[in-house]
Design a protein around this motif. Structure first.
Motif, PDB file in Angstrom:
ATOM      1  N   ILE A  50      60.435  32.951  58.944  1.00  0.00           N
ATOM      2  CA  ILE A  50      59.740  31.686  58.700  1.00  0.00           C
ATOM      3  C   ILE A  50      58.255  31.803  59.023  1.00  0.00           C
ATOM      4  O   ILE A  50      57.400  31.293  58.283  1.00  0.00           O
ATOM      5  N   ALA A  54      55.250  31.260  56.549  1.00  0.00           N
ATOM      6  CA  ALA A  54      54.233  30.250  56.851  1.00  0.00           C
ATOM      7  C   ALA A  54      52.828  30.785  56.629  1.00  0.00           C
ATOM      8  O   ALA A  54      51.920  30.033  56.251  1.00  0.00           O
ATOM      9  N   LEU A  59      53.067  25.374  53.419  1.00  0.00           N
ATOM     10  CA  LEU A  59      53.907  24.206  53.225  1.00  0.00           C
ATOM     11  C   LEU A  59      55.387  24.562  53.307  1.00  0.00           C
ATOM     12  O   LEU A  59      56.162  23.901  54.018  1.00  0.00           O
ATOM     13  N   LEU A  60      55.783  25.620  52.605  1.00  0.00           N
ATOM     14  CA  LEU A  60      57.179  26.048  52.634  1.00  0.00           C
ATOM     15  C   LEU A  60      57.582  26.496  54.030  1.00  0.00           C
ATOM     16  O   LEU A  60      58.676  26.164  54.520  1.00  0.00           O
ATOM     17  N   GLY A  62      56.332  25.472  56.830  1.00  0.00           N
ATOM     18  CA  GLY A  62      56.444  24.290  57.678  1.00  0.00           C
ATOM     19  C   GLY A  62      57.752  23.559  57.481  1.00  0.00           C
ATOM     20  O   GLY A  62      58.398  23.128  58.444  1.00  0.00           O
ATOM     21  N   ILE A  63      58.174  23.433  56.223  1.00  0.00           N
ATOM     22  CA  ILE A  63      59.441  22.757  55.925  1.00  0.00           C
ATOM     23  C   ILE A  63      60.620  23.535  56.509  1.00  0.00           C
ATOM     24  O   ILE A  63      61.532  22.958  57.119  1.00  0.00           O
ATOM     25  N   LEU A  64      60.595  24.850  56.321  1.00  0.00           N
ATOM     26  CA  LEU A  64      61.674  25.683  56.855  1.00  0.00           C
ATOM     27  C   LEU A  64      61.730  25.573  58.378  1.00  0.00           C
ATOM     28  O   LEU A  64      62.812  25.491  58.965  1.00  0.00           O
ATOM     29  N   ILE A  66      60.746  23.060  60.297  1.00  0.00           N
ATOM     30  CA  ILE A  66      61.212  21.741  60.714  1.00  0.00           C
ATOM     31  C   ILE A  66      62.723  21.613  60.568  1.00  0.00           C
ATOM     32  O   ILE A  66      63.393  21.016  61.420  1.00  0.00           O
ATOM     33  N   VAL A  67      63.273  22.207  59.508  1.00  0.00           N
ATOM     34  CA  VAL A  67      64.692  22.032  59.210  1.00  0.00           C
ATOM     35  C   VAL A  67      65.562  23.090  59.875  1.00  0.00           C
ATOM     36  O   VAL A  67      66.597  22.781  60.477  1.00  0.00           O
ATOM     37  N   VAL A 106      67.596  17.911  64.058  1.00  0.00           N
ATOM     38  CA  VAL A 106      66.350  17.873  63.288  1.00  0.00           C
ATOM     39  C   VAL A 106      65.597  16.573  63.535  1.00  0.00           C
ATOM     40  O   VAL A 106      64.384  16.584  63.803  1.00  0.00           O
ATOM     41  N   LEU A 110      61.843  15.917  65.381  1.00  0.00           N
ATOM     42  CA  LEU A 110      60.743  15.218  64.718  1.00  0.00           C
ATOM     43  C   LEU A 110      60.296  13.999  65.525  1.00  0.00           C
ATOM     44  O   LEU A 110      59.094  13.766  65.701  1.00  0.00           O
TER      45      LEU A 110
END
Length: 235
Positions: A50, A54, A59-60, A62-64, A66-67, A106, A110
């Motif tokens: 990840i 990054a 963006l990708l 960051g999403i990975l 977070i999840v 998750v 957040l």
């Protein structure tokens, strides 16, 4: 808080030495991590990927992060706890349990980050205060079967009255482990410096990934110590 004191008495074998001393916690973490280092490293390895993603696609990545990161972290915390209870921790079982708690893991991550950021808008110190109070939310969800808001409340109440102890435990423990990562990076970077910045960044990320399993053990020991201290204070 209901549930905080119960575990302290229900699982007396989990913690033999109750302490918030970061040096003692780190020593015990190093002593205990050996048998489960391999499975924990497997859970930490996607974080390596990840971080590389990054750098290439922020963006990708960051999403990975977070999840995926909270779920893998929850699996690791549960695996560590099973080991501390002298049960045979299975990687598959840990992942299954974490996936079943994916939504609260998750969402709570957040929410904790959001609350800390909102507190920081006023002053940095309130942000730090809230961050420490909610730092053990993943443990509450993964180990005590709490939901999203329940995990946040559990961590908040568990840290109550021992904020400074938790603050120093997290700060000093994180600093020592971070220093270890930095030392590895400096030594290895001298060898691979001629290969360019990209290789050096990979080495830095790999070194951080290698230390993550120790930190997971450290956090679970801190969490269980707090529970035991809560139980002793109530008795």
């Amino acid at each position: 808080m209901k549930g905080v004191n119960l575990v302290a008495h229900r699982d007396p074998s989990v913690m033999q030495n109750v302490t918030l001393n970061p040096f003692s916690l780190l020593q015990r973490s190093l002593e205990l991590v050996g048998p489960i280092y391999g499975p924990l490293l497997i859970l930490a390895s996607p974080g390596f990927v990840i971080l590389i993603v990054a750098e290439l696609i922020p963006l990708l990545g960051g999403i990975l992060f977070i999840v995926v990161a909270p779920i893998l972290g929850g699996a690791a915390l549960w695996l560590v706890d099973q080991h501390l209870k002298r049960q045979a921790p299975l990687l598959g079982n840990s992942l299954n349990r974490a996936v079943s708690k994916a939504v609260p893991l998750v969402l709570s991550t957040l929410l904790a980050a959001l609350l800390s950021c909102l507190a920081s808008i006023f002053l940095i110190i309130p942000g730090i205060y809230v961050g420490v109070k909610l730092a053990l939310t993943p443990c509450a969800i993964a180990l005590e079967n709490q939901g999203t808001t329940g995990g946040l409340r559990y961590s908040w109440n568990l840290v109550k009255g021992r904020w400074w102890g938790v603050f120093w435990a997290l700060l000093i423990g994180g600093f020592i482990l971070g220093f270890g990562v930095g030392l590895i990076v400096v030594l290895v970077s001298r060898v691979v410096a001629d290969f360019g910045d990209s290789v050096v960044n990979v080495v830095r990320t790999a070194a951080a990934t290698a230390v993550v399993p120790i930190f997971w053990v450290y956090v679970v020991l801190l969490f269980r110590s707090l529970q035991r201290l809560k139980g002793q204070a109530a008795s």
